[in-house]
Design an enzyme around this catalytic site. Structure first.
Site, PDB file in Angstrom:
ATOM      1  CG  ASP A  66      12.982  -3.807  -9.535  1.00  0.00           C
ATOM      2  OD1 ASP A  66      13.360  -4.965  -9.254  1.00  0.00           O
ATOM      3  OD2 ASP A  66      12.494  -3.025  -8.704  1.00  0.00           O
ATOM      4  N   GLY A  67      14.447  -3.138 -13.869  1.00  0.00           N
ATOM      5  CA  GLY A  67      14.328  -2.733 -15.265  1.00  0.00           C
ATOM      6  C   GLY A  67      14.482  -3.904 -16.215  1.00  0.00           C
ATOM      7  NE  ARG A  71      16.333  -3.882 -20.295  1.00  0.00           N
ATOM      8  CZ  ARG A  71      16.806  -3.216 -19.262  1.00  0.00           C
ATOM      9  NH1 ARG A  71      16.409  -1.970 -19.043  1.00  0.00           N
ATOM     10  NH2 ARG A  71      17.682  -3.765 -18.432  1.00  0.00           N
ATOM     11  CG  ASN A 140       6.942  -0.828 -12.042  1.00  0.00           C
ATOM     12  OD1 ASN A 140       6.607  -1.785 -11.350  1.00  0.00           O
ATOM     13  ND2 ASN A 140       8.197  -0.425 -12.122  1.00  0.00           N
ATOM     14  CE1 TYR A 183       8.352  10.367 -11.510  1.00  0.00           C
ATOM     15  CE2 TYR A 183       7.126   9.648 -13.448  1.00  0.00           C
ATOM     16  CZ  TYR A 183       7.733  10.655 -12.721  1.00  0.00           C
ATOM     17  OH  TYR A 183       7.731  11.938 -13.195  1.00  0.00           O
ATOM     18  CB  SER A 184       3.724   5.984  -7.641  1.00  0.00           C
ATOM     19  OG  SER A 184       2.726   6.477  -6.781  1.00  0.00           O
TER      20      SER A 184
END
Length: 284
Positions: A66-67, A71, A140, A183-184
């Site tokens: 996902d990163g 990017r 995100n 993160y949420s």
């Protein structure tokens, strides 16, 4: 269709994966371009960065997690293209399939056996006495946090032009449906379906127990500012932070653009949740 290839060079197995995909694309006579660091993995040369690749290609094939997709999106200089993700690793909500199925992935891509899931983006800007400074779009989430300081921060939040509340917390996350599994979710927020038409505001370690995640319409503009003389930091999709001065506020609104994310035919979001979160009921 011209395909742009981008791989996470630091992922184990990235080189052999790129080589196998490039060989298959050449065997099939497909048109493609390599990002410069991706080319190095297989001993080839390219001068193209992500922005140039996005400008010159019709679709981006991202090999990583996902990163890697985040990017590529942020480095595309606003040239939003459909993204077909091949996962190298264990957990990835945005990738289309795993690296073990890369030949199947190439077949599906070249034969058009996939569909595009439009994912909401947030336009983000910092405004204040010195004017308005647009930031990157968020796929995100947008996080407003205390940075490296140990004390909590007070954050005033408004939704749709009306005051909401003041959060006394480590920070605040404003997430899209795509970001609701990032993160949420780790901060205790709910999971939103990609087409839910909503955003979620999740406090990070709130001092007031009644401060809980709030689901709002994605048509609502969200404005956050720090109370008092505090300086806080704005982070978009986990990238480098931007300082938010006491006289400034961060404004978030739904972008008119969406990210077309490739999904395999027959795949549903509940399927992805069961697989990635290892939920039971996979045979239902």
């Amino acid at each position: 269709m011209k395909i742009g290839l981008i791989a996470h060079a630091g992922k184990e197995g990235a080189g052999p994966l790129v080589r196998s995909i490039v060989d298959e694309l050449r065997r099939r006579g497909a048109s493609f371009l390599l990002e410069k660091h991706t080319a190095v993995l297989i001993g080839e040369e390219s001068s193209l960065d992500e922005a140039t690749l996005a400008q010159r290609c019709d679709l981006l094939l991202i090999m990583g997690g996902d990163g890697s997709i985040l990017r590529a999106l942020h480095r595309s200089a606003g040239h939003i293209r459909p993204i077909f993700g091949i996962n190298i690793g264990s957990l990835g909500f945005l990738t289309c399939m795993g690296s073990d199925d890369h030949i199947h992935a190439v077949d599906s891509l070249l034969e058009g056996r996939y569909f595009l899931s439009p994912r909401s983006l947030l336009d983000v800007e910092i405004s204040g006495p010195d004017g308005i400074r647009p930031l990157d779009r968020a796929l995100n989430e947008v996080t407003i946090s205390r940075g490296e300081r140990s004390q909590l921060v007070n954050l005033h939040a408004s939704v749709g032009g009306f005051p909401l509340t003041e959060y006394h917390a480590d920070g605040l996350i404003v997430a899209t449906p795509t970001g609701s599994t990032a993160y949420s979710l780790a901060a205790g927020g709910p999971i939103l379906m990609p087409d839910s038409g909503a955003l979620v505001i999740t406090p990070v370690c709130p001092h007031v127990l009644s401060n809980r995640s709030l689901v709002i319409s994605d048509k609502s503009e969200v404005v956050i500012r720090a109370a008092g003389n505090q300086e806080v930091f704005v982070t978009i999709d986990g990238r480098a932070p931007h300082g938010l001065k006491p006289s400034q506020q961060v404004v978030m609104r739904l972008s008119s653009q969406k990210l077309p994310l490739a999904m395999m035919e027959g795949t549903t979001f509940p399927d992805i949740l069961r697989q990635k979160l290892k939920w039971t009921g996979s045979n239902i």
